[in-house]
Design a protein around this motif. Structure first.
Motif, short mmCIF file in Angstrom:
data_model
loop_
_atom_site.label_atom_id
_atom_site.label_comp_id
_atom_site.label_asym_id
_atom_site.label_seq_id
_atom_site.Cartn_x
_atom_site.Cartn_y
_atom_site.Cartn_z
N ARG A 331 37.42 39.97 42.01
CA ARG A 331 37.76 41.55 41.79
C ARG A 331 39.16 41.57 41.48
NH1 ARG A 331 33.82 44.59 45.85
NH2 ARG A 331 31.99 44.35 44.82
N GLY A 332 39.95 40.72 40.83
CA GLY A 332 41.28 40.78 40.54
C GLY A 332 42.11 40.53 41.68
N SER A 333 41.68 40.06 42.79
CA SER A 333 42.61 39.90 43.74
C SER A 333 43.83 38.86 43.54
CB SER A 333 41.78 39.23 45.04
OG SER A 333 41.50 38.02 44.80
N HIS A 334 44.99 39.04 44.21
CA HIS A 334 46.13 38.20 43.82
C HIS A 334 46.40 37.01 44.81
CE1 HIS A 334 46.96 40.70 40.33
NE2 HIS A 334 46.36 41.57 41.29
N ASN A 335 45.48 36.53 45.32
CA ASN A 335 45.64 35.32 46.34
C ASN A 335 45.75 33.95 45.63
OD1 ASN A 335 45.67 33.68 48.36
ND2 ASN A 335 44.02 34.46 49.38
N ALA A 336 46.92 33.61 44.94
CA ALA A 336 47.24 32.47 43.98
C ALA A 336 46.79 31.38 44.66
CB ALA A 336 48.75 32.86 43.57
N HIS A 337 47.26 31.20 46.08
CA HIS A 337 47.34 29.79 46.93
C HIS A 337 45.73 29.48 47.04
CE1 HIS A 337 51.31 30.25 47.36
NE2 HIS A 337 51.24 31.42 48.12
N HIS A 338 44.90 30.34 47.09
CA HIS A 338 43.36 29.80 47.65
C HIS A 338 42.52 30.11 46.72
CE1 HIS A 338 45.22 29.11 51.54
NE2 HIS A 338 45.72 30.37 51.63
N ALA A 339 42.36 31.28 46.11
CA ALA A 339 41.01 31.75 45.17
C ALA A 339 41.23 31.26 43.97
CB ALA A 339 41.42 33.31 45.01
N ARG A 340 41.91 31.31 43.09
CA ARG A 340 42.08 30.75 41.67
C ARG A 340 40.64 30.63 41.11
NH1 ARG A 340 45.23 25.16 43.57
NH2 ARG A 340 47.13 25.98 44.28
N ARG A 341 39.71 31.80 41.51
CA ARG A 341 38.47 31.90 40.94
C ARG A 341 38.47 32.23 39.57
NH1 ARG A 341 34.34 32.69 44.80
NH2 ARG A 341 33.13 33.38 42.98
N ALA A 342 37.34 32.00 38.81
CA ALA A 342 37.24 32.27 37.30
C ALA A 342 36.83 33.73 37.37
CB ALA A 342 36.19 31.61 36.58
N VAL A 343 37.35 34.75 36.76
CA VAL A 343 36.97 36.21 37.00
C VAL A 343 36.06 36.66 35.71
CG1 VAL A 343 39.10 36.72 37.83
CG2 VAL A 343 39.03 36.97 35.40
N LEU A 344 35.49 37.78 35.96
CA LEU A 344 34.48 38.14 34.84
C LEU A 344 34.87 37.99 33.44
CD1 LEU A 344 31.65 39.54 34.64
CD2 LEU A 344 32.78 41.59 34.44
N ASP A 345 36.19 38.09 33.19
CA ASP A 345 36.65 38.18 31.79
C ASP A 345 36.63 36.59 31.21
OD1 ASP A 345 37.42 40.77 31.64
OD2 ASP A 345 39.66 40.25 31.72
N PHE A 346 36.69 35.62 32.18
CA PHE A 346 36.36 34.32 31.60
C PHE A 346 35.07 34.19 30.95
CE2 PHE A 346 34.62 30.17 32.54
CZ PHE A 346 35.48 29.40 31.48
#
Length: 619
Positions: A331-346
């Motif tokens: 959901r567009g979160s900005h947790n650069a250290h842990h998440a790095r999840r592919a978002v819907l746009d990908f």
């Protein structure tokens, strides 16, 4: 020199006058000219005249800060960030004005984490009431903007999925298939990474079959065989892709009888299991001219598959350091250290909109593993293509498509919808690519151009991982014996109080080398991102190239110890509930690793705080 300094001051003064008349465009041009004039020549840059260099640096920084202010007024936020950053580089230190202006620009660009860090740094630099009030006002604006963006991202995602489902049906896809596809996309971005989604009801469609470990392993084996054949033809103009072995996920978040997420079960990922979910690690080094080409180590992604593969796509996150518009957390979160999840746009832009879904078996929409890896490679190469694209056969980098993609026409429809949205997405992608290149440049420069006290802590350029033997050689003997010989990790630990243990981690020489390596980085003069908002000094070790070392340390040492300590019924450990269940602290696969520095004249101590982690290891 006096005439030159006078000209710089004249240009800057005229620019200030124009700003008062609201002529920001003309003022910006004058500031840029003045900043260029204040740039030292090569001779001046190497001169022993410190006074001349300091005078030019101060003037250049002042002009660049003015240019940042003009860019803000013009709404040119990317350029404001560039100018403010250049101002601090010229001065060799942060300043309140540059930090504040960069924070405002980043807020407007939606780069909330960077804006927050800049405001915290600005507040620490100047304790005056005026500065504190100004910064606090921007904090409030940032908080509102972040909340609005979170709500907008959630609404936009839901709207986009709804629109996608409608368009798929209108263009010939069966309504049941369209809904199944959209449900799979939603789960891929919203659920916890290792959650077990309930499988589709049997009998829902005669063509639906749940995936088994054996069938998915066969797909992976076929892909690896193609990879081995492709290595013989590899050259710099093509991507380099390495596919790992399919494994059990280290932890599984299961559901209760009602379907709600309930508990975390730790599993031994070294053991083959027939129960989903399963994970696959893929390392990609895109072509040399790609935006995300890495000279040190490739980018590694982890793909997590449920039993619904290939009807549902895998969940994906970047395992290695990555700043990317399409890997930014749920959901567009900005947790650069842990998440790095592919978002819907990908998933939508790289797979569905480009037609990289198939109808195999007939009547069932499904994804292809080779296509997913192709999409990941494309994401490291350039922004998502809008409009007609080459056929998937021409785009393949791992495996050819067995039949024409049936939904490629969606790309043409998307081109007709909203060029403005796509332009904004491309601009965001490019900003993130620049930020990633800046981080990688620091790692590359430090690795290749500066002295090292512990070069063995870095992997070879051809691999994203560190050899296990290197890590074991650094571990304290007692802990190494507990993990390798007696297979009793908890025996290396002594309880201090409830939930707190101590153990010997490193050899003394290892600790000395680690500290010396950080001193080498300080001596390099390269820029460093601070560990958190509480520390003005210290280094994020992931950002200087040590992430592979800490990842290997986590896998070989820290995870087994945490699993032994947090397991149900472990000595000195309070019960966590049912004996069949584990604790979230018993399984983790990401880390935010850093070194902090305390001195009486710098950061004298650390305030009381709560770590945002399942487990904290202090060395």
């Amino acid at each position: 020199m006096e005439a030159r300094l006078a000209e710089i001051e004249r240009l800057r003064g005229e620019g200030n006058a124009l700003m008062e008349k609201d002529a920001a465009r003309e003022a910006k041009e004058l500031y840029a000219r003045a900043a260029t004039l204040a740039s030292p020549t090569e001779e001046e840059d190497t001169s022993s005249n410190d006074e001349v260099r300091a005078t030019l640096a101060s003037l250049r920084a002042a002009c660049l800060k003015n240019e940042a202010a003009a860019s803000l007024r013009l709404g040119e936020y990317d350029e404001a960030v560039t100018a403010a950053t250049a101002a601090m580089d010229a001065e060799g230190a942060p300043s309140v004005a540059a930090l504040y202006r960069r924070a405002v620009a980043q807020r407007m660009l939606g780069e909330f984490e960077g804006a927050y860090d800049d405001l915290v740094a600005a507040r620490r630099l100047d304790a005056s009431d005026e500065t504190q009030a100004i910064v606090q006002g921007e904090f409030l604006k940032l908080r509102r903007a972040f909340t609005e963006a979170e709500h907008a991202a959630e609404a936009t995602g839901a709207t986009r999925l709804s629109e996608l489902e409608t368009r798929l049906v209108n263009t010939g896809m069966a309504a049941q298939d369209a809904k199944r596809l959209v449900d799979g996309l939603e789960k891929a971005v919203e659920e916890p990474f290792y959650a077990v989604p309930p499988p589709h009801a049997q009998g829902e469609s005669p063509t639906i079959k749940t995936t088994t470990f054996e069938s998915l392993s066969a797909e992976v084996a076929a892909l690896r065989e193609q990879q081995l054949r492709g290595e013989e033809e590899h050259h710099a103009a093509k991507p380099s892709i390495s596919v790992g072995a399919l494994r059990a996920c280290p932890a599984v978040i299961e559901r209760d009888a009602s379907g709600d997420l309930a508990t975390c079960v730790a599993r031994d990922e070294s053991a083959t299991t027939t129960m989903p979910p399963w994970m696959l690690d893929v390392s990609i080094r895109p072509p040399r001219d790609a935006a995300y080409h890495a000279t040190t180590t490739p980018t590694c992604f982890r793909l997590v598959f449920s039993a619904d593969w290939p009807v549902a796509p895998p969940k994906i996150r970047a395992v290695t350091l990555l700043s990317h518009a399409e890997f930014d957390g749920p959901r567009g979160s900005h947790n650069a250290h842990h998440a790095r999840r592919a978002v819907l746009d990908f998933y939508v832009d790289r797979l569905v909109e480009r037609g990289l879904v198939t109808k195999d078996p007939p009547g069932c929409v499904s994804f292809d593993l080779g296509d997913v890896i192709t999409a990941l490679t494309d994401a490291l190469t350039g922004p998502a293509v809008v409009g007609p694209v080459p056929s998937p056969k021409d785009q393949q980098t791992c495996t050819p498509t067995s039949q024409p993609a049936p939904f490629a026409f969606l790309a043409g429809q998307r081109q007709q919808r909203s060029g403005q949205h796509d332009a904004a997405a491309v601009a965001h992608w490019r900003r993130q690519a620049r930020a990633d290149r800046a981080k990688r440049r620091v790692m590359d420069d430090f690795r290749e151009k500066h002295a090292h006290a512990a070069p063995e802590l870095y992997p070879t350029p051809s691999s994203p991982t560190l050899d296990d033997g290197v890590v074991w050689s650094l571990i304290a003997p007692a802990t190494r014996r507990a993990l390798q010989d007696t297979r009793d990790p908890a025996s290396a630990c002594a309880a201090v109080t409830e939930g707190v243990w101590v153990f010997d981690l490193f050899e003394v020489e290892t600790a000395r080398k680690l500290l010396a390596e950080i001193d080498c980085f300080y001596a390099s003069g390269l820029p460093a991102q601070r560990p958190n908002s509480m520390n003005n000094y210290g280094v994020i070790v992931n950002d200087i190239g040590l992430e592979p070392f800490v990842t290997a340390l986590q896998r070989l040492v820290l995870t087994p110890i945490a699993r032994a300590l947090f397991a149900p019924g472990a000595p000195n450990n309070p019960p966590w509930g049912d004996e069949t269940l584990g604790h979230p602290g018993a399984a983790f696969d990401s880390h935010h690793s850093f070194i902090v520095k305390y001195r009486a004249d710098e950061d004298p101590h650390l305030d009381v705080h709560t770590d945002d982690s399942d487990v904290t290891f202090n060395v």
